[in-house]
Design an enzyme around this catalytic site. Structure first.
Site, mmCIF file in Angstrom:
data_model
loop_
_atom_site.group_PDB
_atom_site.id
_atom_site.type_symbol
_atom_site.label_atom_id
_atom_site.label_comp_id
_atom_site.label_asym_id
_atom_site.label_seq_id
_atom_site.Cartn_x
_atom_site.Cartn_y
_atom_site.Cartn_z
ATOM 1 N N ASP A 1 31.963 18.791 75.184
ATOM 2 C CA ASP A 1 31.934 19.320 76.552
ATOM 3 C C ASP A 1 31.501 20.777 76.583
ATOM 4 O O ASP A 1 30.685 21.181 77.410
ATOM 5 C CB ASP A 1 33.321 19.198 77.196
ATOM 6 C CG ASP A 1 33.813 17.769 77.212
ATOM 7 O OD1 ASP A 1 33.022 16.859 76.911
ATOM 8 O OD2 ASP A 1 34.997 17.560 77.517
ATOM 9 N N GLY B 1 36.174 13.467 84.804
ATOM 10 C CA GLY B 1 35.554 13.291 83.490
ATOM 11 C C GLY B 1 34.216 13.992 83.383
ATOM 12 O O GLY B 1 33.364 13.624 82.578
HETATM 13 C C1 GLA Z 1 36.743 14.589 76.490
HETATM 14 C C2 GLA Z 1 36.754 15.587 75.332
HETATM 15 C C3 GLA Z 1 35.475 15.519 74.512
HETATM 16 C C4 GLA Z 1 35.141 14.075 74.126
HETATM 17 C C5 GLA Z 1 35.240 13.140 75.315
HETATM 18 C C6 GLA Z 1 35.083 11.698 74.925
HETATM 19 O O1 GLA Z 1 35.773 14.953 77.422
HETATM 20 O O2 GLA Z 1 36.936 16.908 75.797
HETATM 21 O O3 GLA Z 1 35.575 16.338 73.383
HETATM 22 O O4 GLA Z 1 35.948 13.643 73.071
HETATM 23 O O5 GLA Z 1 36.468 13.278 76.000
HETATM 24 O O6 GLA Z 1 33.814 11.449 74.440
#
Ligand code: GLA
Length: 359
Positions: free
Chosen positions: A161, A113
């Protein structure tokens, strides 16, 4: 194996981009809302040179795999799909790209993540920009990177991101308004540092995960409520009319946006931490993107003295917890958390700060 060993030539350019950790504002970006990520020290680096035939050649040091493809091939799978996506979307912008050799190394953890894929996209796009002298600014790179994720990796993601990887640094948090794409650096609360621990439950967002489904639920909620996006609702009461599970999904988004907007007002660490804890509860109970291992890890972190707050970070369904802790205490807090997490039957690892913890 170095670039020259793989391709027999020297690279023409090198570019890199960091992973990110999100402090607050989860699942708000595809609702046009607010997010508060920072860059992590781990980075993805690409070296690019010109190919001696008419194919693109991509080598990943982590996977020790060399894959080649041409512009007419169907999209190659795995990590190469991101590279292929970057090449094709930059060409769609109107720039011709010659066949290239591209060499990837990365220290960004995969499946935790922390946006390893955004780091790969932004590093590749930066490399292409440098190689071909392209007039694309950092926000444009983020927009192209997001499209790569959506069209080539099947994740209907927001833009957090790629914006974080393209524009954030490790010294401050970056408040991003994902509707206007305006950004503002926000200092960390005084005398704090960040600790990130991987739960050991690898997250996988694309295809079949609840991520795309959550996004669809939010869009459906906005439609019923008659707004462009859930960002346009500030009062959590307004979502009470929705049927379940849309009511809880929307309540998470609305309260999470409010938490971000409060968090950027130079708060003391204690209050910032409370907002992080509330964010975790909201992700767990309303948005339902956590898993038991991550809940266990977050609860352990939240109970350790010196931790102001801790929460699931990133897209969820596994992944890592981020904690805001007292300056200088990340090491001892990490040891205790890893130890207790292990006694609860799980196996975690410290990702930031990059330290070895005996477990
Ligand atoms: C992933 C997605 C982002 C965002 C996060 C949750 O990382 O790529 O765009 O939605 O999850 O906040």
């Amino acid at each position: 194996m170095k670039f020259q060993r793989v391709f027999g030539t020297l690279p023409k350019t090198t570019a890199s981009a960091p992973g990110r950790v999100n402090l607050l504002g989860e699942h708000t970006d595809y609702n046009d809302g607010f997010v508060l990520p920072t860059a992590i020290p781990q980075r993805t680096t690409v070296q690019i040179g010109l190919s001696s035939d008419d194919r693109h050649h991509v080598y990943s040091a982590e996977y020790d795999e060399l894959i080649n493809f041409s512009d007419d091939d169907t999209i190659p799978q795995k990590f190469v799909s991101y590279i292929c996506g970057c090449l094709r979307l930059v060409e769609k912008e109107g720039y011709k790209i010659p066949p290239i050799n591209l060499y990837i190394t990365s220290t960004v953890p995969i499946g935790a993540g922390l946006s390893s894929s955004a780091a790969l996209e932004i590093a590749t796009l930066r490399g292409l920009r440098a190689l071909l002298n392209l007039p694309l600014d950092d926000v444009r790179l983020a927009q192209i990177g997001q499209q790569v994720e959506i069209r080539y990796a099947g994740l209907n993601c927001g833009i957090m991101d790629q914006m974080a990887s393209s524009l954030a640094d490790t010294n401050t948090m970056l408040l991003i308004d994902t509707r206007s794409l305006e950004c503002r650096p926000i200092p960390f609360p005084t005398s704090t540092e960040i600790l990130i621990i991987d739960s050991g439950e690898s997250h996988q967002l694309a295809e079949g995960s609840g991520y795309n489904q959550r996004r669809a639920e939010c869009e459906e909620s906005a439609r019923i409520l008659g707004v462009k996006a859930l960002r346009d609702i500030a009062d959590p009461q307004a979502v009470e009319v929705l049927p379940e599970p849309l009511r809880r999904r929307s309540r998470h988004v609305v309260t999470e946006n409010n938490r971000v907007l409060e968090a950027v007002k130079s708060l003391p660490a204690e209050r910032f931490g409370e907002l992080m804890n509330a964010s975790h509860a909201s992700q767990r109970d309303d948005y339902e993107v956590s898993v038991p291992a991550v809940d266990t890890l977050a609860a352990i972190l939240q109970s350790i003295p010196g931790v102001f707050g801790a929460r699931l970070t990133g897209g969820g369904f596994g992944g890592a917890c981020v904690a805001l802790v007292e300056s200088g205490k990340a090491g001892v807090i990490a040891s205790e958390a890893i130890d207790r997490y292990q006694r609860a039957g799980y196996s975690g690892r410290v990702l930031v700060p990059e330290i070895k913890v005996n477990s």
